[in-house]
Design an enzyme around this catalytic site. Structure first.
Site, PDB file in Angstrom:
ATOM      1  N   CYS A  76     -10.195   1.220 -12.496  1.00 48.15           N
ATOM      2  CA  CYS A  76     -10.980   0.169 -11.856  1.00 48.15           C
ATOM      3  C   CYS A  76     -10.789  -1.116 -12.647  1.00 48.15           C
ATOM      4  O   CYS A  76     -11.131  -1.174 -13.833  1.00 48.15           O
ATOM      5  CB  CYS A  76     -12.457   0.552 -11.791  1.00 48.15           C
ATOM      6  SG  CYS A  76     -13.512  -0.768 -11.141  1.00 48.15           S
ATOM      7  N   HIS A 154      -4.140   2.058  -1.876  1.00 47.29           N
ATOM      8  CA  HIS A 154      -4.796   1.003  -1.112  1.00 47.29           C
ATOM      9  C   HIS A 154      -4.028   0.759   0.184  1.00 47.29           C
ATOM     10  O   HIS A 154      -2.794   0.785   0.209  1.00 47.29           O
ATOM     11  CB  HIS A 154      -4.834  -0.312  -1.905  1.00 47.29           C
ATOM     12  CG  HIS A 154      -5.734  -0.253  -3.094  1.00 47.29           C
ATOM     13  ND1 HIS A 154      -7.053  -0.626  -3.053  1.00 47.29           N
ATOM     14  CD2 HIS A 154      -5.492   0.161  -4.372  1.00 47.29           C
ATOM     15  CE1 HIS A 154      -7.591  -0.461  -4.257  1.00 47.29           C
ATOM     16  NE2 HIS A 154      -6.661   0.021  -5.071  1.00 47.29           N
ATOM     17  N   GLU A 201     -14.262   1.151  -0.663  1.00 45.89           N
ATOM     18  CA  GLU A 201     -13.716   1.961  -1.742  1.00 45.89           C
ATOM     19  C   GLU A 201     -13.955   3.438  -1.469  1.00 45.89           C
ATOM     20  O   GLU A 201     -15.068   3.833  -1.110  1.00 45.89           O
ATOM     21  CB  GLU A 201     -14.350   1.586  -3.081  1.00 45.89           C
ATOM     22  CG  GLU A 201     -13.908   0.232  -3.616  1.00 45.89           C
ATOM     23  CD  GLU A 201     -14.225   0.075  -5.094  1.00 45.89           C
ATOM     24  OE1 GLU A 201     -13.779   0.931  -5.898  1.00 45.89           O
ATOM     25  OE2 GLU A 201     -14.920  -0.899  -5.442  1.00 45.89           O
ATOM     26  N   CYS A 210     -13.439  -5.172  -5.790  1.00 50.54           N
ATOM     27  CA  CYS A 210     -12.586  -4.087  -6.259  1.00 50.54           C
ATOM     28  C   CYS A 210     -11.373  -4.717  -6.922  1.00 50.54           C
ATOM     29  O   CYS A 210     -10.592  -5.412  -6.268  1.00 50.54           O
ATOM     30  CB  CYS A 210     -12.165  -3.186  -5.100  1.00 50.54           C
ATOM     31  SG  CYS A 210     -10.980  -1.899  -5.560  1.00 50.54           S
ATOM     32  N   GLY A 213      -8.149  -3.366  -5.703  1.00 52.08           N
ATOM     33  CA  GLY A 213      -8.040  -3.810  -4.309  1.00 52.08           C
ATOM     34  C   GLY A 213      -7.614  -5.261  -4.200  1.00 52.08           C
ATOM     35  O   GLY A 213      -6.828  -5.634  -3.307  1.00 52.08           O
TER      36      GLY A 213
END
Length: 266
Positions: A76, A154, A201, A210, A213
């Site tokens: 993350c 993703h 998510e 994110c 992301g």
């Protein structure tokens, strides 16, 4: 029952519970993430982050991250920025360049410090994984988006309707094309060439931001000719600056991190 000290932090609204497990071990992080992340009956967060010493000499510290549903995430970006601020301002390191071991490999955190305060952090997110992505998705019945792996999967869809994130994101996370589920981004190019992005998510649902992301969105925009290799991603919780450098093919993400509060929980 013993109490465990925790710190709640957020990066652009993407909030997690942080625990230094080198001092305060968590026996069952899966159940802890589920229980503590509950916004009505727990602390409330997008998940649980465990900070520890690195088991290998190549890294300074390690992180594990568990989503609100208890599933373990690979990485993350927002959480890693918060870890950089936590480690430096809590006196666990004096380094302004930290090597952080994640399930997606070692990430380099560059801390931007002013008078002892970490104002922002740049994370070397490494190279995006694009090999055979288009063919992979098309062969499974999806052709409107771009698949990018940042160590976690993703799927980025460019659309004027980014607010479909709740309805469509929920469905696409579980699509058969993604046997391990997927993070879903809905992105729109703005007049100032920034990219408005909303994210679903996997394991957490809609989140304020994110980091991986944002990186995946920037890569997808550059790949499809919608943006240059350097852009700003505007998420629900704030702005992240993304640069996909040609020199090393790495993605560098810069943004803020903030403390929310400290507490103890059983």
């Amino acid at each position: 029952m013993s109490k465990i000290p925790f710190t709640k932090m957020h990066g652009c609204g993407n909030d997690y519970i942080y625990i230094n497990v080198a001092q305060y071990p968590v026996d069952d992080p899966v159940q802890a993430a589920i229980r503590w992340s509950d916004r009505h009956k727990g602390i409330g967060s997008d998940g649980l982050v465990l900070i520890d010493k690195s088991p290998i000499p190549e890294a300074d510290f390690s992180m594990r991250i568990f989503n609100a549903d208890g599933s373990e995430a690979m990485m993350c970006g927002n959480a890693s920025r918060c870890i950089g601020k936590y480690l430096y301002e809590r006196g666990l390191t004096t380094k302004t360049e930290i090597r952080l071991l994640t399930l997606s490999g070692i990430k380099i955190l560059l801390l931007h410090v002013n008078k002892g305060i970490v104002e922002s952090v740049t994370v070397d997110m490494g190279e995006p994984i694009l090999e055979n992505a288009t063919q992979f998705i098309a062969s499974r019945g999806l052709d409107k988006g771009t698949f990018v792996s940042m160590g976690n999967p993703h799927y980025v869809i460019f659309t004027d309707d980014v607010d479909q994130v709740g309805e469509t994101g929920r469905i696409l996370e579980q699509h058969p094309a993604f046997p391990q589920r997927c993070n879903i981004e809905f992105a729109r190019i703005e007049a100032d060439e920034s990219i408005r992005t909303r994210v679903w998510e996997r394991g957490s649902g809609i989140t304020q931001a994110c980091g991986t992301g944002a990186c995946a969105t920037a890569v997808a925009a550059a790949l499809t000719g919608r943006a240059s290799r350097k852009t700003n991603i505007i998420m629900d919780g704030g702005r992240l600056s993304i640069e996909w450098r040609e020199s090393d093919n790495h993605i560098y993400k810069t943004g803020p991190a903030a403390f929310v509060f400290d507490g103890e929980i059983e």
